[in-house]
Design a protein around this motif. Structure first.
Motif, PDB file in Angstrom:
ATOM      1  N   SER A 291     -43.256   9.395 -43.153  1.00 32.82           N
ATOM      2  CA  SER A 291     -43.907   9.711 -44.429  1.00 32.82           C
ATOM      3  C   SER A 291     -44.975   8.703 -44.824  1.00 32.82           C
ATOM      4  O   SER A 291     -45.633   8.884 -45.850  1.00 32.82           O
ATOM      5  CB  SER A 291     -42.850   9.775 -45.550  1.00 32.82           C
ATOM      6  N   THR A 292     -45.126   7.637 -44.047  1.00 30.89           N
ATOM      7  CA  THR A 292     -46.079   6.589 -44.404  1.00 30.89           C
ATOM      8  C   THR A 292     -47.028   6.308 -43.252  1.00 30.89           C
ATOM      9  O   THR A 292     -46.878   6.833 -42.148  1.00 30.89           O
ATOM     10  CB  THR A 292     -45.336   5.291 -44.774  1.00 30.89           C
ATOM     11  N   TRP A 293     -48.027   5.458 -43.495  1.00 30.70           N
ATOM     12  CA  TRP A 293     -48.955   4.924 -42.496  1.00 30.70           C
ATOM     13  C   TRP A 293     -49.702   6.000 -41.707  1.00 30.70           C
ATOM     14  O   TRP A 293     -50.003   5.844 -40.522  1.00 30.70           O
ATOM     15  CB  TRP A 293     -48.210   4.019 -41.500  1.00 30.70           C
ATOM     16  N   GLY A 294     -49.990   7.130 -42.364  1.00 33.15           N
ATOM     17  CA  GLY A 294     -50.783   8.159 -41.695  1.00 33.15           C
ATOM     18  C   GLY A 294     -50.043   8.974 -40.672  1.00 33.15           C
ATOM     19  O   GLY A 294     -50.664   9.599 -39.799  1.00 33.15           O
ATOM     20  N   ASN A 295     -48.720   9.010 -40.747  1.00 33.82           N
ATOM     21  CA  ASN A 295     -47.937   9.805 -39.805  1.00 33.82           C
ATOM     22  C   ASN A 295     -47.770  11.244 -40.289  1.00 33.82           C
ATOM     23  O   ASN A 295     -48.328  11.639 -41.306  1.00 33.82           O
ATOM     24  CB  ASN A 295     -46.588   9.131 -39.533  1.00 33.82           C
TER      25      ASN A 295
ATOM     26  N   GLY B  20     -46.251  -1.435 -40.203  1.00 29.92           N
ATOM     27  CA  GLY B  20     -46.079  -0.606 -39.011  1.00 29.92           C
ATOM     28  C   GLY B  20     -47.070  -0.844 -37.901  1.00 29.92           C
ATOM     29  O   GLY B  20     -47.167  -0.025 -36.986  1.00 29.92           O
ATOM     30  N   GLU B  21     -47.801  -1.990 -37.951  1.00 31.31           N
ATOM     31  CA  GLU B  21     -48.828  -2.210 -36.939  1.00 31.31           C
ATOM     32  C   GLU B  21     -48.281  -2.745 -35.627  1.00 31.31           C
ATOM     33  O   GLU B  21     -48.991  -2.796 -34.625  1.00 31.31           O
ATOM     34  CB  GLU B  21     -49.910  -3.165 -37.463  1.00 31.31           C
ATOM     35  N   GLY B  22     -47.006  -3.149 -35.598  1.00 28.97           N
ATOM     36  CA  GLY B  22     -46.410  -3.679 -34.370  1.00 28.97           C
ATOM     37  C   GLY B  22     -46.973  -5.029 -34.006  1.00 28.97           C
ATOM     38  O   GLY B  22     -47.679  -5.675 -34.788  1.00 28.97           O
ATOM     39  N   LEU B  23     -46.666  -5.463 -32.775  1.00 29.67           N
ATOM     40  CA  LEU B  23     -47.179  -6.737 -32.254  1.00 29.67           C
ATOM     41  C   LEU B  23     -47.903  -6.460 -30.948  1.00 29.67           C
ATOM     42  O   LEU B  23     -47.335  -5.857 -30.039  1.00 29.67           O
ATOM     43  CB  LEU B  23     -46.033  -7.720 -32.011  1.00 29.67           C
ATOM     44  N   PRO B  24     -49.154  -6.899 -30.827  1.00 26.14           N
ATOM     45  CA  PRO B  24     -49.922  -6.621 -29.603  1.00 26.14           C
ATOM     46  C   PRO B  24     -49.193  -7.080 -28.361  1.00 26.14           C
ATOM     47  O   PRO B  24     -48.640  -8.180 -28.315  1.00 26.14           O
ATOM     48  CB  PRO B  24     -51.219  -7.429 -29.823  1.00 26.14           C
TER      49      PRO B  24
ATOM     50  N   CYS C 241     -36.117  -3.113 -39.005  1.00 27.22           N
ATOM     51  CA  CYS C 241     -37.282  -2.859 -38.154  1.00 27.22           C
ATOM     52  C   CYS C 241     -38.458  -3.802 -38.390  1.00 27.22           C
ATOM     53  O   CYS C 241     -39.371  -3.889 -37.563  1.00 27.22           O
ATOM     54  CB  CYS C 241     -37.783  -1.425 -38.349  1.00 27.22           C
ATOM     55  N   PHE C 242     -38.428  -4.466 -39.543  1.00 27.18           N
ATOM     56  CA  PHE C 242     -39.583  -5.231 -40.007  1.00 27.18           C
ATOM     57  C   PHE C 242     -40.046  -6.287 -39.008  1.00 27.18           C
ATOM     58  O   PHE C 242     -41.238  -6.448 -38.750  1.00 27.18           O
ATOM     59  CB  PHE C 242     -39.228  -5.885 -41.348  1.00 27.18           C
ATOM     60  N   ALA C 243     -39.100  -7.044 -38.422  1.00 30.68           N
ATOM     61  CA  ALA C 243     -39.469  -8.195 -37.598  1.00 30.68           C
ATOM     62  C   ALA C 243     -40.332  -7.810 -36.405  1.00 30.68           C
ATOM     63  O   ALA C 243     -41.273  -8.524 -36.052  1.00 30.68           O
ATOM     64  CB  ALA C 243     -38.208  -8.913 -37.116  1.00 30.68           C
ATOM     65  N   CYS C 244     -40.020  -6.687 -35.777  1.00 25.80           N
ATOM     66  CA  CYS C 244     -40.768  -6.280 -34.581  1.00 25.80           C
ATOM     67  C   CYS C 244     -41.987  -5.425 -34.912  1.00 25.80           C
ATOM     68  O   CYS C 244     -43.063  -5.618 -34.349  1.00 25.80           O
ATOM     69  CB  CYS C 244     -39.855  -5.525 -33.622  1.00 25.80           C
ATOM     70  N   HIS C 245     -41.809  -4.455 -35.795  1.00 22.09           N
ATOM     71  CA  HIS C 245     -42.881  -3.483 -36.042  1.00 22.09           C
ATOM     72  C   HIS C 245     -43.754  -3.827 -37.243  1.00 22.09           C
ATOM     73  O   HIS C 245     -44.738  -3.120 -37.498  1.00 22.09           O
ATOM     74  CB  HIS C 245     -42.284  -2.080 -36.191  1.00 22.09           C
ATOM     75  N   GLN C 246     -43.392  -4.906 -37.969  1.00 19.87           N
ATOM     76  CA  GLN C 246     -44.200  -5.464 -39.047  1.00 19.87           C
ATOM     77  C   GLN C 246     -44.211  -4.576 -40.306  1.00 19.87           C
ATOM     78  O   GLN C 246     -43.859  -3.405 -40.287  1.00 19.87           O
ATOM     79  CB  GLN C 246     -45.620  -5.732 -38.567  1.00 19.87           C
ATOM     80  N   ALA C 247     -44.618  -5.202 -41.420  1.00 19.82           N
ATOM     81  CA  ALA C 247     -44.485  -4.573 -42.736  1.00 19.82           C
ATOM     82  C   ALA C 247     -45.276  -3.286 -42.864  1.00 19.82           C
ATOM     83  O   ALA C 247     -44.851  -2.343 -43.532  1.00 19.82           O
ATOM     84  CB  ALA C 247     -44.920  -5.559 -43.824  1.00 19.82           C
TER      85      ALA C 247
ATOM     86  N   PRO D  57     -47.134   0.034 -32.226  1.00 15.30           N
ATOM     87  CA  PRO D  57     -47.281   0.369 -33.646  1.00 15.30           C
ATOM     88  C   PRO D  57     -46.535   1.656 -33.986  1.00 15.30           C
ATOM     89  O   PRO D  57     -46.410   2.563 -33.159  1.00 15.30           O
ATOM     90  CB  PRO D  57     -48.790   0.548 -33.801  1.00 15.30           C
ATOM     91  N   LEU D  58     -46.052   1.725 -35.215  1.00 16.44           N
ATOM     92  CA  LEU D  58     -45.501   2.963 -35.764  1.00 16.44           C
ATOM     93  C   LEU D  58     -46.533   3.669 -36.630  1.00 16.44           C
ATOM     94  O   LEU D  58     -46.415   4.866 -36.870  1.00 16.44           O
ATOM     95  CB  LEU D  58     -44.241   2.659 -36.574  1.00 16.44           C
ATOM     96  N   ALA D  59     -47.511   2.933 -37.107  1.00 12.49           N
ATOM     97  CA  ALA D  59     -48.563   3.520 -37.939  1.00 12.49           C
ATOM     98  C   ALA D  59     -49.481   4.399 -37.094  1.00 12.49           C
ATOM     99  O   ALA D  59     -49.948   3.990 -36.030  1.00 12.49           O
ATOM    100  CB  ALA D  59     -49.368   2.416 -38.608  1.00 12.49           C
ATOM    101  N   LYS D  60     -49.703   5.625 -37.553  1.00  9.84           N
ATOM    102  CA  LYS D  60     -50.588   6.578 -36.871  1.00  9.84           C
ATOM    103  C   LYS D  60     -50.266   6.642 -35.377  1.00  9.84           C
ATOM    104  O   LYS D  60     -51.159   6.666 -34.527  1.00  9.84           O
ATOM    105  CB  LYS D  60     -52.051   6.208 -37.087  1.00  9.84           C
ATOM    106  N   SER D  61     -48.996   6.711 -35.060  1.00  7.78           N
ATOM    107  CA  SER D  61     -48.545   6.651 -33.669  1.00  7.78           C
ATOM    108  C   SER D  61     -48.504   8.031 -33.035  1.00  7.78           C
ATOM    109  O   SER D  61     -47.708   8.887 -33.442  1.00  7.78           O
ATOM    110  CB  SER D  61     -47.149   6.015 -33.610  1.00  7.78           C
ATOM    111  N   ASP D  62     -49.344   8.256 -32.027  1.00  6.29           N
ATOM    112  CA  ASP D  62     -49.314   9.549 -31.335  1.00  6.29           C
ATOM    113  C   ASP D  62     -47.994   9.750 -30.595  1.00  6.29           C
ATOM    114  O   ASP D  62     -47.480  10.860 -30.502  1.00  6.29           O
ATOM    115  CB  ASP D  62     -50.508   9.692 -30.382  1.00  6.29           C
ATOM    116  N   TYR D  63     -47.431   8.663 -30.085  1.00  9.28           N
ATOM    117  CA  TYR D  63     -46.160   8.732 -29.365  1.00  9.28           C
ATOM    118  C   TYR D  63     -45.035   9.144 -30.307  1.00  9.28           C
ATOM    119  O   TYR D  63     -44.206  10.002 -29.993  1.00  9.28           O
ATOM    120  CB  TYR D  63     -45.865   7.373 -28.743  1.00  9.28           C
ATOM    121  N   LEU D  64     -44.993   8.557 -31.459  1.00  7.80           N
ATOM    122  CA  LEU D  64     -43.967   8.863 -32.458  1.00  7.80           C
ATOM    123  C   LEU D  64     -44.090  10.301 -32.946  1.00  7.80           C
ATOM    124  O   LEU D  64     -43.104  11.037 -33.032  1.00  7.80           O
ATOM    125  CB  LEU D  64     -44.097   7.889 -33.628  1.00  7.80           C
ATOM    126  N   ASN D  65     -45.297  10.712 -33.281  1.00  7.52           N
ATOM    127  CA  ASN D  65     -45.510  12.032 -33.876  1.00  7.52           C
ATOM    128  C   ASN D  65     -45.362  13.177 -32.884  1.00  7.52           C
ATOM    129  O   ASN D  65     -45.138  14.323 -33.288  1.00  7.52           O
ATOM    130  CB  ASN D  65     -46.901  12.080 -34.529  1.00  7.52           C
TER     131      ASN D  65
END
Length: 476
Positions: free
Chosen positions: A455-459, A390-394, A382-388, A399-407
């Motif tokens: 479990s990480t990045w404020g999720n 979890g901030e994603g690429l604009p 997952c690293f290449a697209c969503h970054q180390a 982003p996966l970090a603090k993602s309302d969509y994911l949660n």
């Protein structure tokens, strides 16, 4: 040896002459016009109706220059300078021998003078010398269309690069006598590179950055003037069995485009927009200030991804589009996944993917172990697209970090990892429209990597179990 060389040289010369004889230039200056008509102008991705077998005419083109604020990306505004109100500018369709009467109008609310240089024009500056026009004025000039092909037009007012970089470019097509061979769908796609004071994705109204333009370091490389212009509801469409023709241009001002459609091969490519036709082409170069015509038939359904195969531009700067093809599958041409097995090169054998009861390798048992295993999978998958972090690429990957969509929906997250996802989603108030492919991971691996992400990045700290993944996988 000398005789052999002479024979080879003579053969090559004969073949070359034969190929050159296939193209016979028409003396279009002698073609008489019959009557007059107003040119149909269209905004991208659409094109005017084919000329067919109509005779050469006096073709009247009315084009207005408009300076207007638009959206470069989600939350990113930019003041475009446009021909006809769109980037790229209005598509102009002519035929060889037409006499074009061009009316160029500069809207009175504009701030700057402009002109137009049409690469299809034989004359000083391609018309630029005769078309310099101040705000609130209209100029008229005429030209005879002498050469068939697909040509770029652009503003040539100093500083020329700045006017082009702000969106002042488009395409003019000159069809041969009798027109181009018919196809089912035609679309207008033009690439451009943009230079903003703010970094890629920085919100607000962004001014042009001359220093970045001189260094050829664009913040955005996009199709049709903005990110997402050919995705989501704006995606191009076709049906299985149809033939598609793309009129492809590159306004630049700096970068060359490596134009490619993932999942298709171009049957015909009019190289550099001219009369030379190449066949069975994977990727075609389109120079800055150049064009190409590509034709292909779509044989299977699915989403075909349009890219500049200078690939970081696609996933980091916006040069991504979609052609959504509907219709029946053809398993003979494309089967889809037929098997998914574990490869062990050291054992010289192929074994089936382990299931829930397999004990070939120790499984992570505790929550701490599962998170650690998930982190390892994330780094590899997952690293290449969503970054180390979890901030994603604009404008490319959410982003996966603090993602309302994911949660909001863990089963939806599982399904996306299992089956992939194409189309627009909104994450933390921002729109993303790209493609995520299905991941070939076991139930344990998916459970562990999602547990790590949650479990990480404020999720939400949600624990995902293999049983949850299995339940989603079993749904059709």
């Amino acid at each position: 040896m000398k005789k052999i060389f002479i024979l080879i040289f003579a053969s090559v010369t004969f073949i070359g002459c034969k190929q050159n004889d296939e193209y016979k230039k028409v003396d279009a200056s002698q073609i008489k016009v019959e009557g007059s008509m107003n040119a149909e102008l269209t905004a991208p991705p659409f094109v005017p109706k084919p000329v067919g077998d109509r005779p050469a005419k006096k073709l009247i083109v009315n084009m207005e220059i408009i300076e207007k604020e638009g959206e470069m990306a989600d939350g990113v505004k930019y003041v475009y300078w446009t021909f006809g109100g769109s980037v790229p500018g209005s598509f102009i369709r002519t035929r060889i021998g037409d006499e074009v009467e061009f009316h160029l109008k500069n809207h009175p609310d504009n701030k700057l003078p402009h002109n137009i240089d049409l690469h299809a024009v034989t004359g000083p500056g391609g018309g630029a010398k005769s078309s310099f026009v101040a705000p609130g004025h209209e100029v008229t000039f005429s030209f005879k269309v002498l050469n068939q092909g697909l040509y770029v037009y652009h503003c040539a007012t100093a500083p020329v690069g700045m006017h082009i970089a702000n969106g002042m470019y488009g395409l003019i097509l000159v069809e041969p006598e009798g027109g181009l061979p018919p196809v089912d769908k035609e679309y207008y796609v033009m690439q451009g590179d943009f230079y903003t004071k703010g970094a890629n994705g920085e919100k607000g109204l962004q001014p042009f950055d001359m220093a970045k333009a001189v260094k050829e370091e664009p913040d955005y490389v996009v199709f049709n003037g903005k990110t997402g212009s050919l995705t989501g509801d704006n995606a191009l469409t076709a049906k299985v069995g149809e033939t598609i023709r793309l009129f492809v241009g590159n306004g630049g001002p700096n970068l060359v485009s490596s134009f490619h459609v993932i999942g298709e091969i171009f049957d015909n490519v009019h190289v550099e927009g001219g009369s030379l036709v190449n066949h069975d082409v994977q990727t075609t170069l389109v120079p800055a200030g150049g064009a190409a015509i590509v034709d292909f038939k779509v044989d299977v359904p699915g989403s075909l991804v349009i890219v500049d195969h200078s690939i970081f531009r696609t996933f980091n700067k916006g040069s991504l589009g979609l052609i959504n093809v509907s219709g029946d599958e053809n398993k003979t041409i494309y089967s889809g996944t037929q098997s998914d097995e574990v490869y062990h090169p050291e054992g010289g054998t192929i074994q089936t993917m382990p299931n829930e009861t397999s004990a070939k390798a120790p499984k992570a048992v505790t929550l701490v172990e599962r998170i650690a295993e998930g982190k390892s999978i994330y780094a590899k998958t997952c690293f290449a697209c969503h970054q180390a972090t979890g901030e994603g690429l604009p404008n490319a990957f959410p982003p996966l970090a603090k993602s309302d969509y994911l949660n909001a929906d863990v089963n939806r997250a599982i399904e996306i990892v299992l089956k992939g996802k194409t189309g627009e989603i909104v994450v933390n108030g921002k729109k993303y429209n790209s493609v995520m492919t299905a991941q070939t991971l076991t139930d344990d691996e998916i459970a562990n990597v999602l547990t790590y992400v949650y479990s990480t990045w404020g999720n939400s700290k949600k624990e995902v179990t293999p049983a949850m993944v299995k339940a989603v996988r079993s749904k059709k």
